[in-house]
Design a protein around this motif. Structure first.
Motif, mmCIF file in Angstrom:
data_model
loop_
_atom_site.group_PDB
_atom_site.id
_atom_site.type_symbol
_atom_site.label_atom_id
_atom_site.label_comp_id
_atom_site.label_asym_id
_atom_site.label_seq_id
_atom_site.Cartn_x
_atom_site.Cartn_y
_atom_site.Cartn_z
ATOM 1 N N ILE A 253 -0.352 7.943 3.431
ATOM 2 C CA ILE A 253 -0.789 7.129 2.293
ATOM 3 C C ILE A 253 0.327 7.130 1.254
ATOM 4 C CG2 ILE A 253 -2.478 6.830 0.444
ATOM 5 C CD1 ILE A 253 -4.490 8.347 2.179
ATOM 6 N N ILE A 254 0.663 5.960 0.748
ATOM 7 C CA ILE A 254 1.642 5.813 -0.333
ATOM 8 C C ILE A 254 0.957 5.082 -1.468
ATOM 9 C CG2 ILE A 254 3.882 4.868 -1.018
ATOM 10 C CD1 ILE A 254 4.666 4.943 1.970
ATOM 11 N N THR A 255 0.887 5.691 -2.635
ATOM 12 C CA THR A 255 0.226 5.059 -3.780
ATOM 13 C C THR A 255 1.260 4.664 -4.823
ATOM 14 O OG1 THR A 255 -0.182 7.129 -4.995
ATOM 15 C CG2 THR A 255 -1.828 6.472 -3.370
ATOM 16 N N ARG A 266 -6.641 6.451 -11.324
ATOM 17 C CA ARG A 266 -6.964 7.444 -10.300
ATOM 18 C C ARG A 266 -7.608 6.733 -9.110
ATOM 19 N NH1 ARG A 266 -7.285 12.606 -11.156
ATOM 20 N NH2 ARG A 266 -5.269 12.122 -12.083
ATOM 21 N N LEU A 267 -6.881 6.684 -8.007
ATOM 22 C CA LEU A 267 -7.342 5.987 -6.813
ATOM 23 C C LEU A 267 -7.935 6.915 -5.768
ATOM 24 C CD1 LEU A 267 -4.360 3.499 -6.253
ATOM 25 C CD2 LEU A 267 -6.444 3.144 -7.598
ATOM 26 N N ILE A 268 -7.387 8.129 -5.674
ATOM 27 C CA ILE A 268 -7.818 9.059 -4.632
ATOM 28 C C ILE A 268 -8.162 10.404 -5.273
ATOM 29 C CG2 ILE A 268 -7.155 10.271 -2.527
ATOM 30 C CD1 ILE A 268 -5.249 8.023 -1.880
ATOM 31 N N THR A 269 -9.429 10.787 -5.157
ATOM 32 C CA THR A 269 -9.856 12.094 -5.641
ATOM 33 C C THR A 269 -9.698 13.122 -4.524
ATOM 34 O OG1 THR A 269 -12.141 11.760 -4.937
ATOM 35 C CG2 THR A 269 -11.547 11.003 -7.164
ATOM 36 N N VAL A 282 0.468 12.338 1.976
ATOM 37 C CA VAL A 282 0.152 11.463 0.851
ATOM 38 C C VAL A 282 1.315 11.511 -0.127
ATOM 39 C CG1 VAL A 282 -1.428 10.981 -1.051
ATOM 40 C CG2 VAL A 282 -2.328 11.876 1.114
ATOM 41 N N VAL A 283 1.859 10.358 -0.471
ATOM 42 C CA VAL A 283 2.981 10.264 -1.410
ATOM 43 C C VAL A 283 2.515 9.495 -2.639
ATOM 44 C CG1 VAL A 283 5.321 9.409 -1.790
ATOM 45 C CG2 VAL A 283 4.678 10.324 0.448
ATOM 46 N N ASN A 292 -1.949 8.655 -9.243
ATOM 47 C CA ASN A 292 -2.994 7.935 -8.512
ATOM 48 C C ASN A 292 -3.832 8.900 -7.684
ATOM 49 O OD1 ASN A 292 -0.691 5.259 -7.702
ATOM 50 N ND2 ASN A 292 -2.112 5.367 -9.420
ATOM 51 N N VAL A 293 -3.254 10.069 -7.395
ATOM 52 C CA VAL A 293 -3.883 11.055 -6.517
ATOM 53 C C VAL A 293 -4.184 12.318 -7.321
ATOM 54 C CG1 VAL A 293 -3.640 12.390 -4.390
ATOM 55 C CG2 VAL A 293 -2.599 10.112 -4.560
#
Length: 383
Positions: A253-255, A266-269, A282-283, A292-293
């Motif tokens: 995953i790249i945010t 905040r996209l990913i908790t 996850v980056v 974002n993470v």
């Protein structure tokens, strides 16, 4: 008398970019300006002092570097750096003013006329000065390579007599310039790439670089000019719920999502990540601006525990400096093109009726003149 442009070595730890290259010096000199560069300013970007001299710049030691009419910079200046500038000087560079309001206030008090290239109006004339886009391109490309390096499998599907290796499943969240470059790079590496952005208008751009656009049951959040508007908490929560199965299915995953003037959405908790497979990566490109993470830490690789092992969470920091040569080349020309707009017959003479000039000006004549920032700071005082 020609106006002087001064370029110092960047002071921020880890910053390797420089605000001028020999090519941009020639551009400035072609506008009739004098250019002075601090000794060693370009060393981390592969530019020796001799190259600046050959392009027509004067190269001076820090102790001998006198203030010019225009001071250009890469990173936002500190309050101390602004206070050390003489009143009346112009500054040009990235400012991130909503995250550094004290620097803006100091610029006004000092009498500095400050221009923020990160606030340029998104119009066609600004494309050659668009530092956000040029640096986002670098960042998106680098994020995909960082993810590939951390991932302990190959990206492409590979068929051999010994068996078939499945391709990496890549999810990119945010489809601005950085996101699109991350998609294109991951695709070139052989990954199967999907992407999501709150702006439905980005779907065609995602497809054009080889990605599959995820359509969620949510209203688009286009804000015009290529930007997204900030989501309310209720809608943000619904977005996270709809993204969860896609997060769990991804190997990488790249945010890259950002909202101008605000902390990164905040996209990913952490709760969303508990169903990911061990070995996934996850980056978070937005780690420095709030993230974002939830699990990301700027500049660190954090192991996140899941069943069977860990997920590697990488909080990006100083990513542009990892490709300082190319990042500096693009940024320096962005700067030079903007300074040329401020120049008339070799003298700095900003035309504040020009929307590029007025739209990017933060402080002038001892006052904060950018409407959005002035309103924000006024709200802080009243509250």
């Amino acid at each position: 008398m020609a106006s002087r442009v001064v370029i110092r070595a960047e002071r921020a730890p880890g910053e390797k970019r420089v605000a001028a290259t020999p090519e941009s010096v020639r551009k400035l000199r072609g506008s009739g300006l004098e250019v002075r560069v601090e000794t060693g300013a370009g060393r981390h970007a592969g530019i020796p002092d001799a190259s600046y001299l050959a392009a027509g710049a004067d190269v001076e030691a820090r102790s001998a570097l006198t203030a010019g009419d225009v001071f250009v910079h890469v990173r936002p200046l500190s309050v101390e750096e602004v206070r050390a500038l003489p009143g009346g000087v112009l500054t040009v560079g990235t400012a991130d003013p909503f995250q550094h309001p004290d620097v803006v206030k100091a610029s006004a008090v000092t009498g500095v006329t400050a221009f923020a290239l990160d606030l340029l109006p998104r119009i066609s004339r600004a494309q050659s000065m668009d530092v956000l886009s040029s640096q986002a391109l670098i960042a998106g490309y680098r994020c995909a390579l960082i993810a590939a390096d951390a991932f302990e499998r190959m990206f492409p599907m590979t068929m051999t007599a010994a068996g078939t290796l499945a391709p990496a499943r890549v999810l990119v969240l945010g489809a601005g310039v950085a996101g699109l470059q991350a998609i294109a790079t991951a695709k070139r590496l052989g990954g199967v790439v999907s992407a999501y952005d709150v702006r439905s208008s980005s779907a065609e751009e995602v497809r054009s670089v080889g990605g599959t656009f995820l359509t969620l049951d949510l209203e688009s959040a286009d804000a015009g000019g290529g930007y997204a508007r900030e989501l309310g908490e209720e809608r943000s929560q619904r977005q996270r719920e709809l993204l969860t199965p896609h997060v769990e299915a991804a190997d990488i995953i790249i945010t890259t999502a950002a909202v101008p003037g605000r902390a990164a959405p905040r996209l990913i908790t952490s709760a969303m990540m508990t169903g990911m497979r061990a070995g996934s990566v996850v980056v978070d490109l937005a780690a420095e601006s709030g993230g974002n993470v939830e699990a990301s830490v700027p500049g660190e690789r954090v192991p996140f525990a899941v069943d069977g092992g860990t997920v590697t969470v990488i909080g990006i920091r100083d990513v542009h400096s990892e490709l300082a040569v190319d990042a500096s080349k693009l940024l320096a020309m962005n700067v030079a093109n903007f300074v040329a707009v401020l120049t008339v017959n070799g003298s700095i003479d900003p035309d504040f009726s020009d929307e590029l000039v007025s739209g990017s000006c933060l402080t002038r004549g001892g006052a904060i003149v950018h409407p959005r920032l002035a309103d924000l700071l006024a709200e802080e005082v009243s509250s």
